[in-house]
Enzyme design. Structure first.
Site, PDB file in Angstrom:
ATOM      1  N   LYS A  93       0.860  -1.192   0.000  1.00 29.64           N
ATOM      2  CA  LYS A  93       0.000   0.000   0.000  1.00 29.64           C
ATOM      3  C   LYS A  93       0.884   1.226   0.000  1.00 29.64           C
ATOM      4  O   LYS A  93       1.780   1.355   0.848  1.00 29.64           O
ATOM      5  CB  LYS A  93      -0.879   0.004   1.263  1.00 29.64           C
ATOM      6  N   LYS A 129       5.425   1.814  -3.031  1.00 32.73           N
ATOM      7  CA  LYS A 129       5.345   3.165  -3.585  1.00 32.73           C
ATOM      8  C   LYS A 129       5.577   3.083  -5.086  1.00 32.73           C
ATOM      9  O   LYS A 129       6.225   2.153  -5.579  1.00 32.73           O
ATOM     10  CB  LYS A 129       6.400   4.079  -2.956  1.00 32.73           C
ATOM     11  N   ASP A 169      -0.464  10.769  -4.550  1.00 30.15           N
ATOM     12  CA  ASP A 169       0.699  11.381  -3.895  1.00 30.15           C
ATOM     13  C   ASP A 169       0.916  12.699  -4.627  1.00 30.15           C
ATOM     14  O   ASP A 169       0.002  13.188  -5.320  1.00 30.15           O
ATOM     15  CB  ASP A 169       1.925  10.446  -3.987  1.00 30.15           C
ATOM     16  N   SER A 380      -6.918   5.698   3.594  1.00 27.51           N
ATOM     17  CA  SER A 380      -6.905   4.846   2.407  1.00 27.51           C
ATOM     18  C   SER A 380      -7.219   3.402   2.796  1.00 27.51           C
ATOM     19  O   SER A 380      -7.941   2.696   2.083  1.00 27.51           O
ATOM     20  CB  SER A 380      -5.543   4.902   1.719  1.00 27.51           C
TER      21      SER A 380
END
Length: 448
Positions: A93, A129, A169, A380
Protein backbone atom coordinates in the site's frame (compact mmCIF):
# COMPACT_ATOMS: atom_id res chain seq x y z
CA UNK A 1 21.79 10.32 16.36
CA UNK A 2 25.03 8.52 15.50
CA UNK A 3 25.04 4.75 14.92
CA UNK A 4 27.51 2.90 17.17
CA UNK A 5 26.39 -0.72 16.86
CA UNK A 6 28.93 -2.65 14.74
CA UNK A 7 26.29 -4.91 13.15
CA UNK A 8 24.14 -1.95 12.07
CA UNK A 9 27.17 -0.01 10.79
CA UNK A 10 28.27 -3.00 8.70
CA UNK A 11 24.78 -3.54 7.30
CA UNK A 12 24.44 0.17 6.49
CA UNK A 13 27.78 0.09 4.63
CA UNK A 14 26.62 -2.93 2.61
CA UNK A 15 23.31 -1.22 1.87
CA UNK A 16 25.10 1.91 0.60
CA UNK A 17 27.32 -0.22 -1.64
CA UNK A 18 24.32 -2.04 -3.13
CA UNK A 19 22.34 1.17 -3.71
CA UNK A 20 24.74 3.74 -5.22
CA UNK A 21 23.36 7.12 -6.24
CA UNK A 22 20.29 6.83 -3.99
CA UNK A 23 20.90 9.37 -1.20
CA UNK A 24 17.26 9.67 -0.10
CA UNK A 25 16.99 5.90 0.39
CA UNK A 26 20.25 5.73 2.35
CA UNK A 27 19.13 8.72 4.43
CA UNK A 28 15.88 6.95 5.34
CA UNK A 29 17.66 3.70 6.26
CA UNK A 30 20.27 5.57 8.32
CA UNK A 31 17.56 7.42 10.27
CA UNK A 32 15.77 4.18 11.15
CA UNK A 33 18.99 2.34 12.04
CA UNK A 34 20.06 5.22 14.31
CA UNK A 35 17.09 4.46 16.59
CA UNK A 36 17.13 0.65 16.50
CA UNK A 37 20.29 0.01 18.55
CA UNK A 38 18.44 -0.69 21.82
CA UNK A 39 16.14 -3.10 19.95
CA UNK A 40 19.08 -4.96 18.42
CA UNK A 41 20.73 -5.27 21.84
CA UNK A 42 17.54 -6.80 23.30
CA UNK A 43 16.40 -8.88 20.33
CA UNK A 44 19.23 -11.07 19.06
CA UNK A 45 16.55 -13.38 17.63
CA UNK A 46 15.69 -10.75 15.02
CA UNK A 47 19.34 -10.44 14.04
CA UNK A 48 19.70 -14.24 13.81
CA UNK A 49 16.59 -14.40 11.60
CA UNK A 50 18.15 -11.91 9.15
CA UNK A 51 15.21 -9.55 9.45
CA UNK A 52 17.24 -6.38 8.96
CA UNK A 53 19.10 -7.71 5.92
CA UNK A 54 15.73 -8.41 4.34
CA UNK A 55 14.05 -5.19 5.41
CA UNK A 56 16.60 -3.03 3.56
CA UNK A 57 15.93 -4.93 0.32
CA UNK A 58 12.56 -4.43 -1.42
CA UNK A 59 10.66 -7.58 -2.28
CA UNK A 60 10.20 -6.36 -5.85
CA UNK A 61 11.23 -3.37 -8.00
CA UNK A 62 9.40 -2.75 -11.26
CA UNK A 63 10.60 -0.22 -13.89
CA UNK A 64 8.78 0.28 -17.17
CA UNK A 65 8.39 2.56 -20.18
CA UNK A 66 5.39 4.90 -20.39
CA UNK A 67 4.80 6.18 -23.94
CA UNK A 68 2.09 8.80 -24.51
CA UNK A 69 1.10 11.39 -27.13
CA UNK A 70 0.52 15.10 -26.49
CA UNK A 71 -2.23 17.30 -27.99
CA UNK A 72 -0.01 18.15 -30.97
CA UNK A 73 0.45 14.50 -31.85
CA UNK A 74 4.04 14.39 -30.57
CA UNK A 75 5.06 11.17 -28.80
CA UNK A 76 6.79 11.28 -25.40
CA UNK A 77 8.33 8.59 -23.22
CA UNK A 78 8.53 8.66 -19.42
CA UNK A 79 9.74 6.06 -16.96
CA UNK A 80 7.33 4.35 -14.56
CA UNK A 81 8.15 2.73 -11.23
CA UNK A 82 6.52 0.50 -8.63
CA UNK A 83 8.47 -0.72 -5.62
CA UNK A 84 6.62 -3.44 -3.71
CA UNK A 85 8.67 -3.11 -0.58
CA UNK A 86 7.28 -5.37 2.14
CA UNK A 87 4.10 -7.46 2.41
CA UNK A 88 4.66 -9.07 5.83
CA UNK A 89 1.54 -7.59 7.42
CA UNK A 90 -0.70 -7.08 4.38
CA UNK A 91 -0.96 -6.13 0.68
CA UNK A 92 1.46 -3.48 -0.55
CA UNK A 93 0.00 0.00 0.00
CA UNK A 94 1.43 3.35 -1.01
CA UNK A 95 0.99 6.27 -3.36
CA UNK A 96 1.92 7.11 -6.95
CA UNK A 97 4.09 10.24 -7.29
CA UNK A 98 4.17 12.14 -10.59
CA UNK A 99 7.05 14.63 -10.55
CA UNK A 100 10.18 15.29 -12.67
CA UNK A 101 12.39 14.45 -9.65
CA UNK A 102 11.11 10.88 -9.40
CA UNK A 103 13.71 8.12 -9.72
CA UNK A 104 14.12 4.63 -8.28
CA UNK A 105 15.99 5.90 -5.19
CA UNK A 106 13.18 8.29 -4.22
CA UNK A 107 10.53 5.60 -4.78
CA UNK A 108 12.54 3.16 -2.64
CA UNK A 109 12.92 5.69 0.19
CA UNK A 110 9.19 6.38 0.10
CA UNK A 111 8.40 2.66 0.05
CA UNK A 112 10.75 1.98 2.96
CA UNK A 113 9.13 4.73 5.02
CA UNK A 114 5.68 3.44 4.04
CA UNK A 115 6.39 0.03 5.57
CA UNK A 116 6.77 1.51 9.06
CA UNK A 117 4.05 4.11 8.62
CA UNK A 118 1.52 1.48 7.58
CA UNK A 119 2.58 -0.73 10.46
CA UNK A 120 1.83 2.09 12.90
CA UNK A 121 -1.73 2.57 11.60
CA UNK A 122 -2.77 -0.79 13.16
CA UNK A 123 -4.33 -1.71 9.78
CA UNK A 124 -3.21 -4.81 7.79
CA UNK A 125 -1.18 -3.03 5.10
CA UNK A 126 2.31 -3.65 3.78
CA UNK A 127 4.44 -0.93 2.21
CA UNK A 128 4.99 0.09 -1.39
CA UNK A 129 5.35 3.16 -3.59
CA UNK A 130 5.24 4.08 -7.25
CA UNK A 131 5.40 6.92 -9.69
CA UNK A 132 6.91 8.45 -12.79
CA UNK A 133 9.15 11.35 -13.84
CA UNK A 134 6.13 12.72 -15.77
CA UNK A 135 5.26 16.33 -14.88
CA UNK A 136 1.49 17.01 -14.86
CA UNK A 137 2.02 20.78 -14.56
CA UNK A 138 1.00 22.62 -17.70
CA UNK A 139 -0.54 19.53 -19.30
CA UNK A 140 -4.10 19.43 -20.59
CA UNK A 141 -6.67 17.03 -19.17
CA UNK A 142 -6.40 15.00 -22.38
CA UNK A 143 -2.60 14.74 -22.12
CA UNK A 144 -2.83 13.67 -18.50
CA UNK A 145 -5.45 11.07 -19.43
CA UNK A 146 -3.18 9.74 -22.20
CA UNK A 147 -0.30 9.41 -19.77
CA UNK A 148 -2.36 7.84 -16.97
CA UNK A 149 -3.90 5.27 -19.29
CA UNK A 150 -0.49 4.30 -20.66
CA UNK A 151 0.95 4.12 -17.13
CA UNK A 152 -1.88 1.86 -15.95
CA UNK A 153 -1.68 -0.37 -19.04
CA UNK A 154 1.61 -1.70 -17.65
CA UNK A 155 0.98 -1.21 -13.92
CA UNK A 156 -2.26 -3.23 -14.00
CA UNK A 157 -0.20 -6.42 -14.43
CA UNK A 158 1.40 -5.90 -11.03
CA UNK A 159 -1.40 -4.67 -8.74
CA UNK A 160 -4.70 -5.93 -7.32
CA UNK A 161 -7.11 -5.48 -4.43
CA UNK A 162 -5.37 -8.22 -2.40
CA UNK A 163 -1.90 -7.69 -3.84
CA UNK A 164 -0.97 -4.01 -4.15
CA UNK A 165 -3.30 -1.03 -3.75
CA UNK A 166 -1.78 2.27 -4.96
CA UNK A 167 -3.07 5.72 -4.00
CA UNK A 168 -2.38 9.36 -4.81
CA UNK A 169 0.70 11.38 -3.90
CA UNK A 170 2.40 14.51 -5.26
CA UNK A 171 1.02 15.14 -8.75
CA UNK A 172 -1.60 12.41 -8.45
CA UNK A 173 -4.99 13.68 -7.33
CA UNK A 174 -8.59 12.65 -7.91
CA UNK A 175 -8.36 13.37 -11.65
CA UNK A 176 -5.34 11.13 -12.18
CA UNK A 177 -6.71 8.36 -9.94
CA UNK A 178 -9.95 8.43 -11.95
CA UNK A 179 -8.15 7.99 -15.27
CA UNK A 180 -6.00 5.18 -13.84
CA UNK A 181 -8.97 3.39 -12.25
CA UNK A 182 -10.97 3.58 -15.48
CA UNK A 183 -8.11 2.05 -17.46
CA UNK A 184 -7.58 -0.73 -14.89
CA UNK A 185 -11.30 -1.60 -15.01
CA UNK A 186 -11.30 -1.53 -18.80
CA UNK A 187 -8.33 -3.89 -19.13
CA UNK A 188 -9.11 -6.27 -16.27
CA UNK A 189 -12.90 -6.25 -16.73
CA UNK A 190 -13.56 -6.10 -12.99
CA UNK A 191 -14.58 -3.50 -10.41
CA UNK A 192 -12.40 -3.92 -7.32
CA UNK A 193 -10.92 -1.52 -4.80
CA UNK A 194 -7.53 -1.55 -6.49
CA UNK A 195 -6.85 2.18 -6.05
CA UNK A 196 -7.67 4.51 -3.17
CA UNK A 197 -8.38 8.21 -3.37
CA UNK A 198 -11.19 7.51 -5.82
CA UNK A 199 -14.10 9.88 -6.42
CA UNK A 200 -16.98 9.67 -3.96
CA UNK A 201 -19.38 8.50 -6.68
CA UNK A 202 -17.29 5.44 -7.54
CA UNK A 203 -15.99 3.98 -4.30
CA UNK A 204 -14.01 6.77 -2.68
CA UNK A 205 -14.12 7.53 1.02
CA UNK A 206 -15.41 10.66 2.67
CA UNK A 207 -12.67 12.50 4.62
CA UNK A 208 -9.87 11.10 2.43
CA UNK A 209 -9.00 14.53 1.05
CA UNK A 210 -8.76 15.96 4.55
CA UNK A 211 -7.18 12.91 6.18
CA UNK A 212 -3.43 13.60 6.08
CA UNK A 213 -3.77 17.23 7.21
CA UNK A 214 -6.36 16.43 9.87
CA UNK A 215 -4.37 13.40 11.03
CA UNK A 216 -1.23 15.52 11.31
CA UNK A 217 -3.04 17.88 13.68
CA UNK A 218 -4.65 15.01 15.63
CA UNK A 219 -1.20 13.50 16.22
CA UNK A 220 0.35 16.89 17.01
CA UNK A 221 -2.44 17.70 19.44
CA UNK A 222 -1.84 14.41 21.30
CA UNK A 223 1.88 15.24 21.46
CA UNK A 224 1.15 18.75 22.74
CA UNK A 225 -1.32 17.55 25.38
CA UNK A 226 1.08 14.86 26.60
CA UNK A 227 3.56 17.66 27.21
CA UNK A 228 1.15 20.00 28.97
CA UNK A 229 0.19 22.39 26.18
CA UNK A 230 -2.12 22.72 23.14
CA UNK A 231 -2.65 24.48 19.79
CA UNK A 232 -4.69 27.22 21.46
CA UNK A 233 -3.19 30.67 20.82
CA UNK A 234 -0.13 29.32 18.99
CA UNK A 235 1.36 30.80 15.80
CA UNK A 236 1.81 28.16 13.11
CA UNK A 237 3.75 27.91 9.83
CA UNK A 238 2.50 25.44 7.20
CA UNK A 239 4.63 24.82 4.13
CA UNK A 240 2.94 23.67 0.95
CA UNK A 241 -0.56 24.42 -0.29
CA UNK A 242 -1.84 21.05 -1.46
CA UNK A 243 -4.35 18.86 0.34
CA UNK A 244 -2.07 18.13 3.29
CA UNK A 245 -1.22 21.78 3.93
CA UNK A 246 -4.76 23.09 3.33
CA UNK A 247 -6.41 20.69 5.76
CA UNK A 248 -3.64 20.95 8.34
CA UNK A 249 -4.25 24.70 8.26
CA UNK A 250 -7.99 24.12 8.62
CA UNK A 251 -7.71 21.78 11.61
CA UNK A 252 -4.99 23.82 13.36
CA UNK A 253 -7.26 26.85 13.07
CA UNK A 254 -10.16 24.85 14.52
CA UNK A 255 -7.91 23.98 17.45
CA UNK A 256 -7.41 27.71 18.15
CA UNK A 257 -4.07 28.34 16.43
CA UNK A 258 -3.26 31.11 13.95
CA UNK A 259 -1.62 29.93 10.72
CA UNK A 260 0.37 32.83 9.25
CA UNK A 261 2.23 31.34 6.27
CA UNK A 262 1.84 28.83 3.43
CA UNK A 263 3.87 28.14 0.28
CA UNK A 264 4.17 26.42 -3.07
CA UNK A 265 7.18 25.48 -5.19
CA UNK A 266 7.63 29.11 -6.33
CA UNK A 267 7.46 31.00 -3.04
CA UNK A 268 5.54 31.68 0.17
CA UNK A 269 2.90 34.01 1.56
CA UNK A 270 2.94 35.62 5.01
CA UNK A 271 -0.29 37.00 6.46
CA UNK A 272 0.22 38.30 9.99
CA UNK A 273 -3.55 38.40 10.54
CA UNK A 274 -3.90 34.69 9.79
CA UNK A 275 -4.24 32.83 6.49
CA UNK A 276 -7.58 33.23 4.69
CA UNK A 277 -8.06 29.54 3.92
CA UNK A 278 -11.11 30.16 1.75
CA UNK A 279 -8.89 32.18 -0.59
CA UNK A 280 -6.21 29.49 -0.65
CA UNK A 281 -8.79 26.81 -1.49
CA UNK A 282 -10.15 28.97 -4.33
CA UNK A 283 -6.65 29.50 -5.75
CA UNK A 284 -5.42 25.93 -5.40
CA UNK A 285 -8.50 23.72 -5.64
CA UNK A 286 -10.62 25.69 -8.13
CA UNK A 287 -8.33 27.96 -10.15
CA UNK A 288 -5.21 25.71 -9.90
CA UNK A 289 -2.97 28.79 -9.79
CA UNK A 290 0.18 29.79 -7.89
CA UNK A 291 0.11 30.90 -4.24
CA UNK A 292 1.18 34.47 -5.14
CA UNK A 293 -2.41 35.00 -6.36
CA UNK A 294 -3.28 35.22 -2.63
CA UNK A 295 -2.36 38.92 -2.75
CA UNK A 296 -5.40 39.50 -4.96
CA UNK A 297 -7.55 38.42 -2.02
CA UNK A 298 -5.46 39.84 0.83
CA UNK A 299 -3.39 42.79 -0.49
CA UNK A 300 -1.88 43.44 2.95
CA UNK A 301 -0.20 40.02 2.95
CA UNK A 302 3.38 39.49 1.75
CA UNK A 303 4.64 37.23 -1.03
CA UNK A 304 8.28 36.16 -1.23
CA UNK A 305 9.96 34.21 -4.02
CA UNK A 306 11.66 30.99 -2.94
CA UNK A 307 10.49 28.53 -0.32
CA UNK A 308 13.24 28.43 2.28
CA UNK A 309 12.41 31.83 3.76
CA UNK A 310 9.16 30.56 5.25
CA UNK A 311 11.16 29.04 8.12
CA UNK A 312 12.57 32.45 9.09
CA UNK A 313 9.12 33.63 10.26
CA UNK A 314 8.80 33.44 14.08
CA UNK A 315 6.37 30.75 15.16
CA UNK A 316 5.45 28.34 17.94
CA UNK A 317 4.70 25.34 15.70
CA UNK A 318 6.09 24.40 12.27
CA UNK A 319 4.20 21.93 10.08
CA UNK A 320 6.27 21.11 6.97
CA UNK A 321 3.80 19.74 4.40
CA UNK A 322 5.58 20.24 1.06
CA UNK A 323 8.34 17.77 0.15
CA UNK A 324 11.41 15.88 1.34
CA UNK A 325 14.39 17.71 2.88
CA UNK A 326 12.70 21.12 2.83
CA UNK A 327 14.08 22.00 6.30
CA UNK A 328 17.87 21.81 6.48
CA UNK A 329 20.15 22.32 9.47
CA UNK A 330 20.37 26.08 8.93
CA UNK A 331 16.59 26.51 8.77
CA UNK A 332 16.12 24.32 11.85
CA UNK A 333 18.51 26.52 13.84
CA UNK A 334 16.61 29.63 12.72
CA UNK A 335 13.32 28.05 13.83
CA UNK A 336 14.78 27.30 17.27
CA UNK A 337 16.33 30.77 17.56
CA UNK A 338 12.96 32.37 16.74
CA UNK A 339 11.17 30.46 19.49
CA UNK A 340 9.68 27.45 17.67
CA UNK A 341 8.80 24.70 20.16
CA UNK A 342 7.23 22.05 17.91
CA UNK A 343 7.96 20.56 14.47
CA UNK A 344 5.50 17.97 13.20
CA UNK A 345 5.80 16.57 9.69
CA UNK A 346 3.00 16.40 7.13
CA UNK A 347 5.31 15.67 4.17
CA UNK A 348 7.49 12.58 3.78
CA UNK A 349 10.96 13.10 5.32
CA UNK A 350 10.85 16.93 5.08
CA UNK A 351 13.72 17.38 7.55
CA UNK A 352 17.38 16.63 6.83
CA UNK A 353 19.41 14.62 9.39
CA UNK A 354 21.06 17.87 10.51
CA UNK A 355 17.65 19.45 11.09
CA UNK A 356 16.47 16.45 13.13
CA UNK A 357 19.62 16.59 15.26
CA UNK A 358 18.85 20.27 15.95
CA UNK A 359 15.26 19.43 16.98
CA UNK A 360 16.38 16.70 19.37
CA UNK A 361 19.33 18.54 20.94
CA UNK A 362 17.24 21.70 21.37
CA UNK A 363 14.43 19.86 23.13
CA UNK A 364 11.76 20.57 20.52
CA UNK A 365 8.73 18.32 20.36
CA UNK A 366 9.28 16.47 17.10
CA UNK A 367 6.56 14.48 15.32
CA UNK A 368 8.24 12.37 12.59
CA UNK A 369 6.50 11.91 9.25
CA UNK A 370 5.98 8.16 9.46
CA UNK A 371 3.79 8.74 12.51
CA UNK A 372 2.46 12.28 12.10
CA UNK A 373 1.35 12.03 8.47
CA UNK A 374 0.02 8.47 8.61
CA UNK A 375 -3.59 9.72 8.55
CA UNK A 376 -3.69 9.69 4.76
CA UNK A 377 -2.74 6.06 4.34
CA UNK A 378 -4.88 5.12 7.36
CA UNK A 379 -7.94 6.56 5.63
CA UNK A 380 -6.91 4.85 2.41
CA UNK A 381 -6.99 1.63 4.43
CA UNK A 382 -10.49 2.55 5.59
CA UNK A 383 -11.46 3.10 1.93
CA UNK A 384 -10.18 -0.41 1.16
CA UNK A 385 -12.38 -1.77 3.95
CA UNK A 386 -15.45 0.07 2.65
CA UNK A 387 -14.82 -1.26 -0.88
CA UNK A 388 -14.46 -4.81 0.44
CA UNK A 389 -17.78 -4.75 2.32
CA UNK A 390 -19.57 -2.65 -0.35
CA UNK A 391 -20.54 0.05 2.14
CA UNK A 392 -19.81 3.76 2.59
CA UNK A 393 -19.32 5.35 5.99
CA UNK A 394 -20.29 8.93 6.80
CA UNK A 395 -17.69 11.70 7.08
CA UNK A 396 -18.15 11.67 10.86
CA UNK A 397 -17.61 7.90 11.07
CA UNK A 398 -14.41 8.03 9.02
CA UNK A 399 -13.13 11.09 10.88
CA UNK A 400 -13.75 9.41 14.24
CA UNK A 401 -11.89 6.28 13.12
CA UNK A 402 -9.04 8.47 11.83
CA UNK A 403 -8.87 10.40 15.11
CA UNK A 404 -8.68 7.16 17.10
CA UNK A 405 -5.98 5.76 14.81
CA UNK A 406 -3.83 8.89 15.25
CA UNK A 407 -4.30 8.67 19.03
CA UNK A 408 -3.17 5.04 18.97
CA UNK A 409 -0.15 5.94 16.80
CA UNK A 410 0.96 8.57 19.29
CA UNK A 411 0.44 6.14 22.17
CA UNK A 412 2.56 3.49 20.42
CA UNK A 413 5.36 6.02 19.76
CA UNK A 414 5.23 7.31 23.32
CA UNK A 415 5.26 3.87 24.92
CA UNK A 416 8.06 2.54 22.69
CA UNK A 417 10.23 5.59 23.37
CA UNK A 418 9.85 5.01 27.12
CA UNK A 419 10.32 1.22 26.95
CA UNK A 420 13.62 1.58 25.10
CA UNK A 421 15.03 4.38 27.26
CA UNK A 422 14.38 7.42 25.05
CA UNK A 423 11.29 9.09 26.57
CA UNK A 424 9.98 11.98 24.50
CA UNK A 425 11.94 10.92 21.40
CA UNK A 426 8.94 10.20 19.20
CA UNK A 427 11.12 9.57 16.14
CA UNK A 428 12.76 6.67 17.94
CA UNK A 429 9.39 5.54 19.26
CA UNK A 430 7.82 5.56 15.79
CA UNK A 431 10.70 3.67 14.20
CA UNK A 432 10.81 1.06 16.96
CA UNK A 433 7.06 0.49 17.20
CA UNK A 434 6.68 0.26 13.42
CA UNK A 435 9.72 -1.99 13.02
CA UNK A 436 8.90 -4.50 15.73
CA UNK A 437 5.45 -5.31 14.32
CA UNK A 438 6.86 -5.89 10.82
CA UNK A 439 9.91 -7.76 12.14
CA UNK A 440 7.79 -10.15 14.22
CA UNK A 441 5.61 -10.90 11.17
CA UNK A 442 8.67 -11.50 8.97
CA UNK A 443 10.21 -13.81 11.54
CA UNK A 444 6.97 -15.77 11.91
CA UNK A 445 6.73 -16.27 8.13
CA UNK A 446 10.24 -17.69 7.80
CA UNK A 447 13.14 -16.69 5.60
CA UNK A 448 11.15 -15.32 2.65
Amino acid sequence: MAIKNAYLLDLLARTEKRNPGEPEFIQAVTEVFSTLEPVIEKRQDLVDAGVLERIVEPERQIIFRVPWVDDNGKPHVNRGFRVQYNSAIGPYKGGIRLHPSVNIGIIKFLGFEQVFKNSLTTLPMGGGKGGSDFDPKGKSDNEIMNFCQSFMTELCRHIGADLDVPAGDIGTGAREIGYMFGQYKRIRNEWVGVLTGKGLNYGGSLARKEATGYGLCYFTNEMLQANGTSFEGKTVLVSGSGNVAIYACEKATEYGAKVVAMSDSNGYIYDKDGIDLKAVKQIKEVERKRIKEYLNYRPNAEYHEGCKGIWTIPCDIALPCATQNEIDGESAKILVKNGCKVVSEGANMPSTPEAIDTYLTSGLLYGPAKAANAGGVATSGLEMSQNSIRLSWSFEEVDEKLHNIMKSIFKACDEASKEYGMPGNYMAGANIAGFIKVAEAMKAQGNV
